[in-house]
Structures are given as C-alpha cells and as structure tokens.
Motif scaffolding. Structure first.
Motif, short mmCIF file in Angstrom:
data_model
loop_
_atom_site.label_atom_id
_atom_site.label_comp_id
_atom_site.label_asym_id
_atom_site.label_seq_id
_atom_site.Cartn_x
_atom_site.Cartn_y
_atom_site.Cartn_z
N VAL A 80 0.85 -1.21 0.00
CA VAL A 80 0.00 0.00 0.00
C VAL A 80 0.87 1.25 0.00
O VAL A 80 0.62 2.21 -0.77
CB VAL A 80 -0.94 -0.01 1.22
CG1 VAL A 80 -1.62 1.35 1.40
CG2 VAL A 80 -1.99 -1.11 1.08
N TYR A 81 1.90 1.27 0.82
CA TYR A 81 2.78 2.43 0.86
C TYR A 81 3.47 2.65 -0.49
O TYR A 81 3.67 3.79 -0.93
CB TYR A 81 3.83 2.27 1.96
CG TYR A 81 3.37 2.65 3.35
CD1 TYR A 81 2.15 3.28 3.58
CD2 TYR A 81 4.17 2.41 4.46
CE1 TYR A 81 1.74 3.64 4.85
CE2 TYR A 81 3.78 2.77 5.74
CZ TYR A 81 2.57 3.38 5.94
OH TYR A 81 2.17 3.74 7.21
N PRO A 139 -4.43 0.33 -9.91
CA PRO A 139 -5.14 -0.68 -9.11
C PRO A 139 -4.77 -2.11 -9.47
O PRO A 139 -4.58 -2.94 -8.59
CB PRO A 139 -6.61 -0.39 -9.43
CG PRO A 139 -6.65 1.07 -9.75
CD PRO A 139 -5.36 1.34 -10.47
N PHE A 140 -4.63 -2.40 -10.77
CA PHE A 140 -4.32 -3.79 -11.12
C PHE A 140 -2.91 -4.17 -10.66
O PHE A 140 -2.64 -5.34 -10.38
CB PHE A 140 -4.49 -4.02 -12.63
CG PHE A 140 -3.25 -3.80 -13.45
CD1 PHE A 140 -2.36 -4.85 -13.67
CD2 PHE A 140 -2.98 -2.57 -14.02
CE1 PHE A 140 -1.23 -4.66 -14.44
CE2 PHE A 140 -1.85 -2.38 -14.79
CZ PHE A 140 -0.96 -3.43 -14.99
N GLY A 141 -2.01 -3.18 -10.56
CA GLY A 141 -0.67 -3.46 -10.05
C GLY A 141 -0.71 -3.85 -8.58
O GLY A 141 0.01 -4.76 -8.15
N ILE A 142 -1.54 -3.17 -7.81
CA ILE A 142 -1.69 -3.51 -6.40
C ILE A 142 -2.36 -4.87 -6.26
O ILE A 142 -1.96 -5.70 -5.42
CB ILE A 142 -2.51 -2.42 -5.68
CG1 ILE A 142 -1.81 -1.07 -5.77
CG2 ILE A 142 -2.74 -2.80 -4.21
CD1 ILE A 142 -0.39 -1.07 -5.24
N GLU A 143 -3.36 -5.11 -7.08
CA GLU A 143 -4.04 -6.41 -7.03
C GLU A 143 -3.08 -7.55 -7.32
O GLU A 143 -3.09 -8.57 -6.64
CB GLU A 143 -5.19 -6.41 -8.04
CG GLU A 143 -6.09 -7.63 -7.96
CD GLU A 143 -7.30 -7.51 -8.86
OE1 GLU A 143 -8.29 -8.22 -8.61
OE2 GLU A 143 -7.27 -6.69 -9.82
N THR A 160 -8.15 -11.51 -2.45
CA THR A 160 -9.31 -10.71 -2.86
C THR A 160 -9.79 -9.82 -1.73
O THR A 160 -10.11 -8.63 -1.94
CB THR A 160 -10.46 -11.63 -3.31
OG1 THR A 160 -9.98 -12.47 -4.36
CG2 THR A 160 -11.64 -10.82 -3.80
N THR A 161 -9.83 -10.36 -0.51
CA THR A 161 -10.27 -9.57 0.63
C THR A 161 -9.34 -8.38 0.87
O THR A 161 -9.79 -7.27 1.17
CB THR A 161 -10.35 -10.44 1.89
OG1 THR A 161 -11.26 -11.52 1.66
CG2 THR A 161 -10.80 -9.64 3.10
N ALA A 162 -8.05 -8.61 0.72
CA ALA A 162 -7.08 -7.52 0.91
C ALA A 162 -7.31 -6.40 -0.09
O ALA A 162 -7.27 -5.21 0.26
CB ALA A 162 -5.66 -8.05 0.79
N LEU A 165 -10.38 -4.48 0.94
CA LEU A 165 -10.07 -3.60 2.07
C LEU A 165 -9.29 -2.37 1.61
O LEU A 165 -9.52 -1.25 2.11
CB LEU A 165 -9.26 -4.37 3.12
CG LEU A 165 -10.01 -5.47 3.86
CD1 LEU A 165 -9.04 -6.32 4.69
CD2 LEU A 165 -11.09 -4.86 4.78
N PHE A 166 -8.38 -2.56 0.68
CA PHE A 166 -7.60 -1.45 0.13
C PHE A 166 -8.54 -0.41 -0.49
O PHE A 166 -8.39 0.80 -0.26
CB PHE A 166 -6.62 -2.00 -0.91
CG PHE A 166 -5.92 -0.96 -1.74
CD1 PHE A 166 -5.01 -0.09 -1.17
CD2 PHE A 166 -6.16 -0.87 -3.10
CE1 PHE A 166 -4.34 0.86 -1.94
CE2 PHE A 166 -5.50 0.07 -3.88
CZ PHE A 166 -4.60 0.95 -3.30
N HIS A 167 -9.51 -0.86 -1.25
CA HIS A 167 -10.46 0.06 -1.88
C HIS A 167 -11.37 0.73 -0.84
O HIS A 167 -11.59 1.94 -0.88
CB HIS A 167 -11.32 -0.69 -2.90
CG HIS A 167 -10.73 -0.70 -4.27
ND1 HIS A 167 -10.60 0.44 -5.03
CD2 HIS A 167 -10.23 -1.70 -5.03
CE1 HIS A 167 -10.05 0.15 -6.19
NE2 HIS A 167 -9.81 -1.15 -6.21
#
Length: 198
Positions: A80-81, A139-143, A160-162, A165-167
C-alpha cells in the motif's frame, strides 16, 4: 515499504539501491560478502524497515488488514505504501517521471546482476518485463502484488479480501501514509547526514 520505496529512498546511489533492494534476500553475516557500498544499502533497507514498522501511522494502518491477515498485515501495508509513493507528486510529479525512474532501477539491477542473490536474479525478469515499479500506481498493479504476496506466503490463500479492504479504506490509508512519509523523509535525511559525518 516495498520495492519502489526502497529504490526511491536510496539517494540516487546505484550501489546503495542494489543493497536496499536485495536486503530481504541477504541473511546474517552474508551481507559482508558484498562491496562496502552495497552493504550500506542493506543497512539502509533495514533502517527504513525498522522505522516504518515502529511508526504510529503504520501501526494504525495495519489494523485494516490485521483481522483477516494477522501477522501478514504489515506486508500488505508495505505494498500500500508503495502505491502512495508511486502517486506522490513530491517524488514523481509526472507519470513519465515514475516510468523513467523505474527503467533506471531495472537498468541498475542489470548492471549489477552478478551481485544479486539467486532468488532475486530469478525474480528480476518478471519485475522488469511486467514493470512492477511503475504499475504500483495502478489498481491492477496492487491487485497483482497482493496476489503475489499470498502465493509466496505459507499460510494465506486469499488476496481478494485484501484488495477489497484497500479500496474500502483508501482515503484512510492515504492519511496514514501522509502522516508517515513526512517523518520518514526527515529520518532518512538525518540518517544520511550522520553517515556523511562518519
């Protein structure tokens, strides 16, 4: 902090950057097998990690992921950071700045390829070809990063849950990052100045 942040916070020093990026793959006294400047990068990585983990904003941010992921909450916050570093205008005013920086990191790693631990050497083509560092901004990079984290873990089977939660907590996580990054900048400037004085 993950790969992008560690690369960025290497003060433009190529050898420090190598050490900063490979540190998690270097165990115990094997750090002393590397050139002195790479060793300094390894120590820089560990200083960043220690500061990050101890910061109040990081501890608060981890609580978003802790109920579902427990001890792995910190690993998700590292990703996330990196996302917020990637979109931080003080570091990369334009998307092209991030892209050019990313290419520079890959080129630097290639130039020092023989110094990279074997596991990092195996990972490097995927990092470069899929442009991980640049794609942290998307977003797809974080996913994908969350998915990779889960695949490498021994006890997790769901990313998926993570990502949800990020969103759901995006604004809150950005506030945590904003509080943290100011202090990290100050800390690393002091770290560098003390090093120069030695």
């Amino acid at each position: 902090m993950n790969y992008l942040a560690h690369a960025h916070f290497s003060f433009g020093n190529p050898a420090w950057m190598v050490g900063n990026l490979i540190s998690d793959y270097v165990k115990g006294r094997s750090q002393y097998d590397y050139p002195a400047a790479v060793q300094q990068g390894i120590r820089l990585h560990r200083a960043i990690d220690t500061f990050t983990d101890a910061h109040a904003a990081t501890k608060t941010a981890k609580e978003i992921f802790r109920p579902q992921y427990r001890l792995y909450a910190g690993a998700f916050i590292d990703v996330v950071y990196d996302h917020f570093v990637a979109i931080d205008k003080q570091f990369f005013p334009l998307e092209s700045d991030l892209f050019e920086f990313s290419q520079g990191v890959y080129n630097n790693l290639y130039d020092h390829f023989q110094l990279l631990p074997q596991k990092f050497q195996l990972m490097y083509p995927y990092m470069r070809d899929q442009n991980w560092l640049y794609n942290y901004r998307l977003p797809f990079g974080i996913e994908k990063s969350f998915g990779g984290l889960v695949r490498r873990s021994r006890y997790l089977d769901d990313s998926t849950t993570a990502f949800t939660l990020f969103h759901e907590h995006y604004a809150f996580l950005q506030e945590c990052y904003n509080d943290f990054i100011i202090d990290l900048n100050e800390y690393l400037l002091q770290w560098k100045s003390q090093l120069v004085l030695l």
